[in-house]
Motif scaffolding. Structure first.
Motif, PDB file in Angstrom:
ATOM      1  N   ALA A 185      13.262 -10.946   9.284  1.00 42.23           N
ATOM      2  CA  ALA A 185      12.963  -9.740   8.488  1.00 42.23           C
ATOM      3  C   ALA A 185      13.589  -8.511   9.140  1.00 42.23           C
ATOM      4  O   ALA A 185      14.188  -7.670   8.461  1.00 42.23           O
ATOM      5  CB  ALA A 185      11.455  -9.566   8.365  1.00 42.23           C
ATOM      6  N   PHE A 186      13.482  -8.414  10.464  1.00 46.51           N
ATOM      7  CA  PHE A 186      14.073  -7.280  11.182  1.00 46.51           C
ATOM      8  C   PHE A 186      15.597  -7.284  11.050  1.00 46.51           C
ATOM      9  O   PHE A 186      16.211  -6.250  10.828  1.00 46.51           O
ATOM     10  CB  PHE A 186      13.676  -7.310  12.666  1.00 46.51           C
ATOM     11  CG  PHE A 186      12.437  -6.517  12.947  1.00 46.51           C
ATOM     12  CD1 PHE A 186      12.435  -5.138  12.801  1.00 46.51           C
ATOM     13  CD2 PHE A 186      11.270  -7.139  13.352  1.00 46.51           C
ATOM     14  CE1 PHE A 186      11.290  -4.395  13.059  1.00 46.51           C
ATOM     15  CE2 PHE A 186      10.123  -6.413  13.610  1.00 46.51           C
ATOM     16  CZ  PHE A 186      10.126  -5.039  13.458  1.00 46.51           C
ATOM     17  N   PHE A 228      17.408  -8.598   8.666  1.00 48.42           N
ATOM     18  CA  PHE A 228      17.804  -8.246   7.308  1.00 48.42           C
ATOM     19  C   PHE A 228      17.586  -6.754   7.044  1.00 48.42           C
ATOM     20  O   PHE A 228      18.436  -6.091   6.441  1.00 48.42           O
ATOM     21  CB  PHE A 228      17.023  -9.088   6.297  1.00 48.42           C
ATOM     22  CG  PHE A 228      17.431  -8.806   4.887  1.00 48.42           C
ATOM     23  CD1 PHE A 228      18.634  -9.291   4.399  1.00 48.42           C
ATOM     24  CD2 PHE A 228      16.646  -8.036   4.049  1.00 48.42           C
ATOM     25  CE1 PHE A 228      19.040  -9.011   3.104  1.00 48.42           C
ATOM     26  CE2 PHE A 228      17.038  -7.755   2.753  1.00 48.42           C
ATOM     27  CZ  PHE A 228      18.233  -8.253   2.276  1.00 48.42           C
ATOM     28  N   ALA A 229      16.461  -6.216   7.508  1.00 51.18           N
ATOM     29  CA  ALA A 229      16.179  -4.791   7.316  1.00 51.18           C
ATOM     30  C   ALA A 229      17.273  -3.948   7.985  1.00 51.18           C
ATOM     31  O   ALA A 229      17.721  -2.938   7.425  1.00 51.18           O
ATOM     32  CB  ALA A 229      14.813  -4.441   7.886  1.00 51.18           C
ATOM     33  N   LEU A 232       5.254  -9.569   7.772  1.00 46.53           N
ATOM     34  CA  LEU A 232       6.637  -9.754   7.313  1.00 46.53           C
ATOM     35  C   LEU A 232       7.201  -8.539   6.585  1.00 46.53           C
ATOM     36  O   LEU A 232       8.411  -8.314   6.573  1.00 46.53           O
ATOM     37  CB  LEU A 232       6.730 -10.986   6.411  1.00 46.53           C
ATOM     38  CG  LEU A 232       6.346 -12.315   7.038  1.00 46.53           C
ATOM     39  CD1 LEU A 232       6.586 -13.447   6.068  1.00 46.53           C
ATOM     40  CD2 LEU A 232       7.133 -12.558   8.317  1.00 46.53           C
ATOM     41  N   PRO A 291       9.051  -4.590   8.667  1.00 46.47           N
ATOM     42  CA  PRO A 291      10.388  -4.009   8.875  1.00 46.47           C
ATOM     43  C   PRO A 291      10.955  -3.304   7.631  1.00 46.47           C
ATOM     44  O   PRO A 291      11.810  -2.441   7.756  1.00 46.47           O
ATOM     45  CB  PRO A 291      11.265  -5.225   9.225  1.00 46.47           C
ATOM     46  CG  PRO A 291      10.320  -6.290   9.603  1.00 46.47           C
ATOM     47  CD  PRO A 291       9.081  -6.054   8.828  1.00 46.47           C
ATOM     48  N   PHE A 292      10.476  -3.701   6.455  1.00 45.85           N
ATOM     49  CA  PHE A 292      11.020  -3.113   5.227  1.00 45.85           C
ATOM     50  C   PHE A 292      10.308  -1.822   4.824  1.00 45.85           C
ATOM     51  O   PHE A 292      10.800  -1.078   3.997  1.00 45.85           O
ATOM     52  CB  PHE A 292      10.911  -4.110   4.065  1.00 45.85           C
ATOM     53  CG  PHE A 292      11.637  -5.390   4.323  1.00 45.85           C
ATOM     54  CD1 PHE A 292      13.024  -5.438   4.281  1.00 45.85           C
ATOM     55  CD2 PHE A 292      10.954  -6.544   4.635  1.00 45.85           C
ATOM     56  CE1 PHE A 292      13.699  -6.612   4.534  1.00 45.85           C
ATOM     57  CE2 PHE A 292      11.618  -7.722   4.878  1.00 45.85           C
ATOM     58  CZ  PHE A 292      12.993  -7.766   4.839  1.00 45.85           C
ATOM     59  N   ILE A 312      12.293   1.442   5.375  1.00 46.35           N
ATOM     60  CA  ILE A 312      13.417   1.607   4.440  1.00 46.35           C
ATOM     61  C   ILE A 312      12.899   2.049   3.071  1.00 46.35           C
ATOM     62  O   ILE A 312      13.409   2.994   2.480  1.00 46.35           O
ATOM     63  CB  ILE A 312      14.203   0.279   4.300  1.00 46.35           C
ATOM     64  CG1 ILE A 312      14.853  -0.085   5.632  1.00 46.35           C
ATOM     65  CG2 ILE A 312      15.259   0.391   3.218  1.00 46.35           C
ATOM     66  CD1 ILE A 312      15.500  -1.451   5.645  1.00 46.35           C
ATOM     67  N   ILE A 329      16.097  -6.265  -1.379  1.00 44.95           N
ATOM     68  CA  ILE A 329      15.005  -6.313  -0.388  1.00 44.95           C
ATOM     69  C   ILE A 329      13.880  -7.213  -0.907  1.00 44.95           C
ATOM     70  O   ILE A 329      13.367  -8.075  -0.180  1.00 44.95           O
ATOM     71  CB  ILE A 329      14.470  -4.890  -0.081  1.00 44.95           C
ATOM     72  CG1 ILE A 329      15.517  -4.084   0.696  1.00 44.95           C
ATOM     73  CG2 ILE A 329      13.159  -4.953   0.709  1.00 44.95           C
ATOM     74  CD1 ILE A 329      15.170  -2.630   0.907  1.00 44.95           C
ATOM     75  N   PHE A 356      14.834 -10.931  -0.782  1.00 42.01           N
ATOM     76  CA  PHE A 356      14.789 -11.473   0.575  1.00 42.01           C
ATOM     77  C   PHE A 356      13.337 -11.599   1.064  1.00 42.01           C
ATOM     78  O   PHE A 356      12.966 -12.586   1.694  1.00 42.01           O
ATOM     79  CB  PHE A 356      15.597 -10.597   1.532  1.00 42.01           C
ATOM     80  CG  PHE A 356      15.777 -11.222   2.885  1.00 42.01           C
ATOM     81  CD1 PHE A 356      16.740 -12.184   3.102  1.00 42.01           C
ATOM     82  CD2 PHE A 356      14.961 -10.863   3.947  1.00 42.01           C
ATOM     83  CE1 PHE A 356      16.894 -12.779   4.347  1.00 42.01           C
ATOM     84  CE2 PHE A 356      15.106 -11.440   5.199  1.00 42.01           C
ATOM     85  CZ  PHE A 356      16.078 -12.405   5.403  1.00 42.01           C
ATOM     86  N   LEU A 383      11.305 -14.894   2.322  1.00 43.04           N
ATOM     87  CA  LEU A 383      10.545 -14.963   3.586  1.00 43.04           C
ATOM     88  C   LEU A 383       9.105 -15.402   3.322  1.00 43.04           C
ATOM     89  O   LEU A 383       8.538 -16.213   4.065  1.00 43.04           O
ATOM     90  CB  LEU A 383      10.535 -13.599   4.277  1.00 43.04           C
ATOM     91  CG  LEU A 383      11.771 -13.182   5.067  1.00 43.04           C
ATOM     92  CD1 LEU A 383      11.557 -11.805   5.685  1.00 43.04           C
ATOM     93  CD2 LEU A 383      12.068 -14.175   6.187  1.00 43.04           C
TER      94      LEU A 383
END
Lengths: 311, 169
Positions: free
Chosen positions: A23-24, A26-27, B41, B44-45, B48, B78, B81, B85
């Protein structure tokens, strides 16, 4: 039994850590490829604050040595972003610029004119020349009484090294096709005809500048022409001359917007945060290269026919 | 001799002893898993999305995305993905342990109608997590079937020959 349960939790932890790692990764890729690290919004609110600090150029502003450069390309993106965002009701441009490239200044001014929302220019220390061109495109200009503004004029002066290279017995070998191709190179003096041609082009850009300011400020070309001697005005003088609408600072800008739009202003600051590749590109750009090569050679290496016009 | 894994749950275990897990246990387990996925999970997004998404009403956000196709595209990528995940979280844990964190807390487990739970079965039963057509259709079909079947099976569970049962011990 307890051992089995522990193994279960270890497996869960390992799976989560591995997935989090992806995840990191991809981010990071998303942030890098979609340019998300370039412009950062600080805070949430209904009024965008865009800074125009330093020399206005079409590109640049990313490297370690480009702190005092603002790129019209990036500012245009910020303006378009704020304009497209329905939560943003107005844009404040905080200007602290002595001007820069005429093209870059006009690019920003045109982008501002396309905005459907209320725009305010807040001139801090300096909003002169190209900086004033940009300010004039907004709906309302606020400046401090001591701000340096105006300076409506065009400059393309450069150092003529022809005497110096003669003293050092260096010859400029002129190899051109097209008699004006090397007009403006610093290794020979301008001919009288070239000087006239050069001046005509500057006058034409000056005319464009005057026309734009007149149109933007609701003044006649003659009125602006009288003011466009290249002289700078203090904020208080500019207010008298109609180049500025109000004297003040951020409080006055907020008060104006609250009264005009009947909203409670909450500022969202647009900050240019250079990405890793920006810093790398900026550091390797022409100017930084010249730092290593020697300032003197940078000054003398004016490219043939590259007329640098500053507004 | 074939090694027996945690997920090797015999057919009779699922149908005769444990029995199909109740809908409420399954919903609670799913909510717990969603919280874990969101907390771990999605972390990290979050940064953004905060940068590119306005904090506004649904209508304003919708018009913002309409007028910013590049932002919409980024968000879609995003979400795709993130969906993959999340699918991997469910599929790997169910394949290896027969359970996710939510299922551990609600004491339910995934059983295979064949003897051994395979990875493809675990992946198929979580396909609804991928936010693209035709899998999004499962968002409607899956819960309807879960409420209609006696064994509380979703369509993707019927297709993958799996069932969620009460944990027996």
């Amino acid at each position: 039994m307890e051992k089995k349960s522990n193994v279960k939790w270890v497996i869960i932890a390992v799976v989560l850590v591995i997935l989090l790692f992806f995840a990191f990764i991809f981010a990071g890729i998303v942030a890098l490829f979609f340019g998300l690290s370039e412009a950062e919004r600080i805070g949430t609110g209904n009024v965008a604050l865009i800074h125009i600090n330093g020399l206005i150029l079409t590109e640049g502003g990313g490297g370690f040595f480009d702190e005092d450069v603002v790129s019209s390309t990036k500012i245009k993106l910020d303006i378009e972003d704020a304009d497209a965002d329905p939560t943003i009701k107005a844009i404040i441009f905080e200007i602290n610029s002595p001007g820069g490239s005429a093209v870059a200044s006009e690019e920003i001014a045109n982008a501002i004119k396309k905005v459907d929302k209320t725009t305010v220019a807040l001139i801090r220390e300096t909003g002169a020349s190209g900086g004033y061109w940009v300010a004039s495109a907004t709906d309302y200009i606020i400046a401090n009484r001591m701000s340096v503004t105006g300076s409506i004029g065009v400059i393309a002066s450069y150092l003529d090294f022809s005497g110096l290279i003669k003293d050092y017995n260096v010859t400029y070998e002129r190899l051109v096709s097209g008699k004006y191709k090397d007009m403006g190179v610093p290794f020979r003096e301008l001919t009288p005809t070239e000087r006239i041609l050069f001046q005509k082009k500057l006058d034409l850009i000056h005319e464009y500048f005057i026309e734009e300011v007149a149109k933007n400020r609701g003044l006649t070309n003659e009125q602006v022409n009288d003011l466009a001697t290249g002289i700078f005005y203090l904020g208080s003088e500019a207010k008298e001359l109609g180049l500025v609408d109000e004297l003040g600072g951020e409080e006055e800008a907020i008060a104006y917007l609250e009264k005009e739009l009947n909203i409670t202003v909450e500022i969202v600051e647009y900050v240019e945060k250079p990405s890793f590749f920006d810093i790398l590109a900026g550091t390797l750009n022409e100017k930084s290269f010249f730092v290593g090569k020697g300032i003197g050679s940078a000054l003398t290496e004016k490219k043939a026919n590259k007329l640098e016009v500053w507004a | 001799m074939k090694k027996k894994g945690l997920s090797d749950i015999p057919k009779e275990y699922a149908f005769n002893k444990g029995g199909p897990a109740s809908k409420w246990r399954r919903i609670i387990a799913f909510i717990i898993d969603l919280l874990v996925v969101d907390f771990v999970l999605f972390f990290p997004f979050r940064g953004i999305l905060t940068k590119i998404m306005p904090t506004a009403s649904f209508k304003e956000t919708y018009s913002y995305l309409q007028s910013n196709p590049s932002i919409s595209k980024t968000i879609n990528i995003i979400m795709l993905f993130f969906g993959i995940l999340t699918l991997l979280y469910f599929a790997i844990l169910e394949w290896k342990l027969g359970q996710t964190i939510g299922k551990i807390f609600t004491r339910i487990t995934v059983a295979s109608q064949t003897n051994k739970l395979r990875f493809w079965q675990c992946a198929v039963r979580s396909l609804f997590l991928i936010p693209v057509f035709p899998f999004v259709l499962l968002w409607v079909i899956d819960p309807i079937l879960m409420f209609l079947t006696k064994t509380n099976q979703r369509l993707s569970e019927i297709l993958s020959k799996t069932m969620v049962v009460n944990k027996y011990n």
